[in-house]
Motif scaffolding. Sequence first.
Motif, mmCIF file in Angstrom:
data_model
loop_
_atom_site.group_PDB
_atom_site.id
_atom_site.type_symbol
_atom_site.label_atom_id
_atom_site.label_comp_id
_atom_site.label_asym_id
_atom_site.label_seq_id
_atom_site.Cartn_x
_atom_site.Cartn_y
_atom_site.Cartn_z
ATOM 1 N N LEU A 20 0.830 -1.210 0.000
ATOM 2 C CA LEU A 20 0.000 0.000 0.000
ATOM 3 C C LEU A 20 0.864 1.259 0.000
ATOM 4 N N HIS A 21 1.979 1.211 0.747
ATOM 5 C CA HIS A 21 2.869 2.362 0.810
ATOM 6 C C HIS A 21 3.494 2.651 -0.553
ATOM 7 N N ARG A 22 3.913 1.595 -1.240
ATOM 8 C CA ARG A 22 4.496 1.796 -2.575
ATOM 9 C C ARG A 22 3.461 2.339 -3.550
ATOM 10 N N ASP A 23 2.199 1.828 -3.485
ATOM 11 C CA ASP A 23 1.137 2.360 -4.360
ATOM 12 C C ASP A 23 0.871 3.836 -4.062
ATOM 13 N N HIS A 24 0.897 4.175 -2.763
ATOM 14 C CA HIS A 24 0.679 5.574 -2.375
ATOM 15 C C HIS A 24 1.785 6.466 -2.925
ATOM 16 N N LEU A 25 3.022 5.991 -2.835
ATOM 17 C CA LEU A 25 4.142 6.796 -3.341
ATOM 18 C C LEU A 25 4.040 6.993 -4.847
ATOM 19 N N ARG A 26 3.666 5.933 -5.549
ATOM 20 C CA ARG A 26 3.520 6.063 -7.009
ATOM 21 C C ARG A 26 2.409 7.052 -7.359
ATOM 22 N N THR A 27 1.273 6.957 -6.638
ATOM 23 C CA THR A 27 0.162 7.887 -6.884
ATOM 24 C C THR A 27 0.575 9.318 -6.559
ATOM 25 N N ARG A 28 1.310 9.473 -5.432
ATOM 26 C CA ARG A 28 1.764 10.818 -5.055
ATOM 27 C C ARG A 28 2.704 11.393 -6.100
ATOM 28 N N ASP A 29 3.629 10.563 -6.583
ATOM 29 C CA ASP A 29 4.568 11.052 -7.593
ATOM 30 C C ASP A 29 3.850 11.423 -8.884
ATOM 31 N N ARG A 30 2.839 10.614 -9.237
ATOM 32 C CA ARG A 30 2.096 10.912 -10.457
ATOM 33 C C ARG A 30 1.312 12.225 -10.314
ATOM 34 N N LEU A 31 0.669 12.417 -9.148
ATOM 35 C CA LEU A 31 -0.070 13.660 -8.928
ATOM 36 C C LEU A 31 0.873 14.851 -8.853
ATOM 37 N N GLN A 32 2.029 14.662 -8.213
ATOM 38 C CA GLN A 32 2.988 15.756 -8.121
ATOM 39 C C GLN A 32 3.517 16.137 -9.499
ATOM 40 N N ALA A 33 3.713 15.128 -10.343
ATOM 41 C CA ALA A 33 4.163 15.413 -11.703
ATOM 42 C C ALA A 33 3.107 16.214 -12.471
ATOM 43 N N SER A 34 1.830 15.855 -12.244
ATOM 44 C CA SER A 34 0.751 16.598 -12.906
ATOM 45 C C SER A 34 0.698 18.040 -12.411
ATOM 46 N N VAL A 35 0.852 18.205 -11.077
ATOM 47 C CA VAL A 35 0.845 19.559 -10.509
ATOM 48 C C VAL A 35 2.019 20.370 -11.047
ATOM 49 N N ASN A 36 3.186 19.731 -11.095
ATOM 50 C CA ASN A 36 4.368 20.430 -11.611
ATOM 51 C C ASN A 36 4.180 20.834 -13.061
ATOM 52 N N ARG A 37 3.546 19.944 -13.841
ATOM 53 C CA ARG A 37 3.320 20.259 -15.256
ATOM 54 C C ARG A 37 2.345 21.434 -15.400
ATOM 55 N N VAL A 38 1.296 21.429 -14.569
ATOM 56 C CA VAL A 38 0.340 22.534 -14.615
ATOM 57 C C VAL A 38 1.025 23.842 -14.218
ATOM 58 N N GLN A 39 1.844 23.791 -13.163
ATOM 59 C CA GLN A 39 2.531 25.002 -12.726
ATOM 60 C C GLN A 39 3.537 25.486 -13.771
ATOM 61 N N GLU A 40 4.237 24.546 -14.410
ATOM 62 C CA GLU A 40 5.185 24.935 -15.451
ATOM 63 C C GLU A 40 4.467 25.591 -16.629
ATOM 64 N N SER A 41 3.329 24.996 -17.033
ATOM 65 C CA SER A 41 2.585 25.580 -18.154
ATOM 66 C C SER A 41 2.001 26.937 -17.767
ATOM 67 N N THR A 42 1.564 27.063 -16.504
ATOM 68 C CA THR A 42 1.025 28.349 -16.048
ATOM 69 C C THR A 42 2.123 29.396 -15.969
ATOM 70 N N ASN A 43 3.318 28.975 -15.550
ATOM 71 C CA ASN A 43 4.441 29.910 -15.496
ATOM 72 C C ASN A 43 4.840 30.400 -16.885
ATOM 73 N N ALA A 44 4.525 29.591 -17.907
ATOM 74 C CA ALA A 44 4.859 29.996 -19.275
ATOM 75 C C ALA A 44 3.867 31.018 -19.829
ATOM 76 N N MET A 45 2.737 31.233 -19.125
ATOM 77 C CA MET A 45 1.725 32.176 -19.603
ATOM 78 C C MET A 45 2.192 33.611 -19.396
ATOM 79 N N ARG A 46 1.767 34.478 -20.304
ATOM 80 C CA ARG A 46 2.051 35.909 -20.144
ATOM 81 C C ARG A 46 1.082 36.563 -19.178
#
Length: 439
Positions: free
Chosen positions: A81-107
């Motif tokens: 369960l801990h490993r599944d949680h870590l994978r889910t957390r990493d996947r969500l964090q990657a999505s958040v990072n991608r959203v923030q990176e794309s938002t940072n690219a906005m004028r």
Amino acid sequence: MQHSWTRYLRLIVVLLITTTGIGLFFGYPSAGLMAGLAIYLVWTLAQIRKLHHWLAHPDAGDEAPESIGLWGNIFDNLHRLHRDHLRTRDRLQASVNRVQESTNAMRDGVVMTDAQGRMEWWNGSADHLLGFRRQTDRGQYVHNLIRHPSFKAYFDARDYREPLELNSPAKPHIHLQIQISLFGDDDRLIVAKDVTRLFQLEQMRRDFVGNVSHEMRTPLTVISGYLETMVDNADDLPPKWRRAINTMAQQSSRMEALITDLILLSKLETGEQLVNADVVDIQAMVNHICADAKALSGDKQHTFSVEIGERSFLKGDEGQLRSAFSNLIFNAVKYTPAGGHIKVTWTADRHGAHLSVKDTGIGIDPVHIPRLTERFYRADPSRHQQTGGTGLGLAIVKHVLLNHDGSLEIKSGPGQGSEFTCHFPRERIAEHLEETGPA
């Protein structure tokens, strides 16, 4: 899982029987049973200690504690369960990072706040446009950093259908358009867009229209004056000139009307013509306008009906309201065929006050209605050529209503006539003609 649990119980029973048998061999069966229970308790406490240490330091090691039996299964399942949680957390964090990176690219500047306005996150453009600093501003109230009373009122109003325009608090030469959206538990997403270029172009257009209109008025007045003199003395002119002079006089009058409307619209747009706090007698005004409309109707012999309900006093600028109502009623005369009917109605209810102008004209295709209040927009250019319309009447009506916190509603259809309704808020209704106060 059921098999492991049964096997675990069997091992416990075997342990207790064994220790009890040993105690019986020495003549102390109870002591043997107690010794077996103590061994089981100590082993269980040791497994609980392993579990506690592992849960307290989940990142200390990737492997689960070693054990046998049911506790081994518990450790293995928790580890999975801990490993599944870590994978889910990493996947969500990657999505958040991608959203923030794309938002940072906005004028456009993007700011996220909670329901009270405390700033939680913003992109790099917000630093540039609004002057935020990441080291000190996180957790600050956004309306303490954007110190505009209009922004605070806009933020608290929770009515974000229309954007707010203001100058940047960090760079006053930048003109911003602010749009707020609600999400989550009344959290806010604030988008700040740099519209300086559009603002400057609009200001340039307004200045150009106002200045050119004023400059053209004087020479056109001189030309019109001479043409009127020539028309009055047309009998002294050669016959072939009379038609040309009459046409020139008509077009000169049309240009004078256009310039007058342009100057009025320019004043309304730039705020030069402020709304007075007068109380206007709508009944007297409408009756006077309808009398002029009957004279304008002339040989067309339109029929008029006027219905003025109670509470016919309105707070506002009498000159602006007269201009708006005249445009609507005179348009009904111009675009209604001979023998048609024009109905003017004033009502007041709990929603506010309403002036309706309804005609039996040829109507307007609904596809044109959203653009009718644009400057120079013509649903049928040939009709304007015949009636001498400037294409600015409804634009003037729209700006007058905006100045009076009102709105214009248009209902029409081909062959069904048209109805133009001016809506005013309840706060604009006055009970008596003597009543005065801020609009």
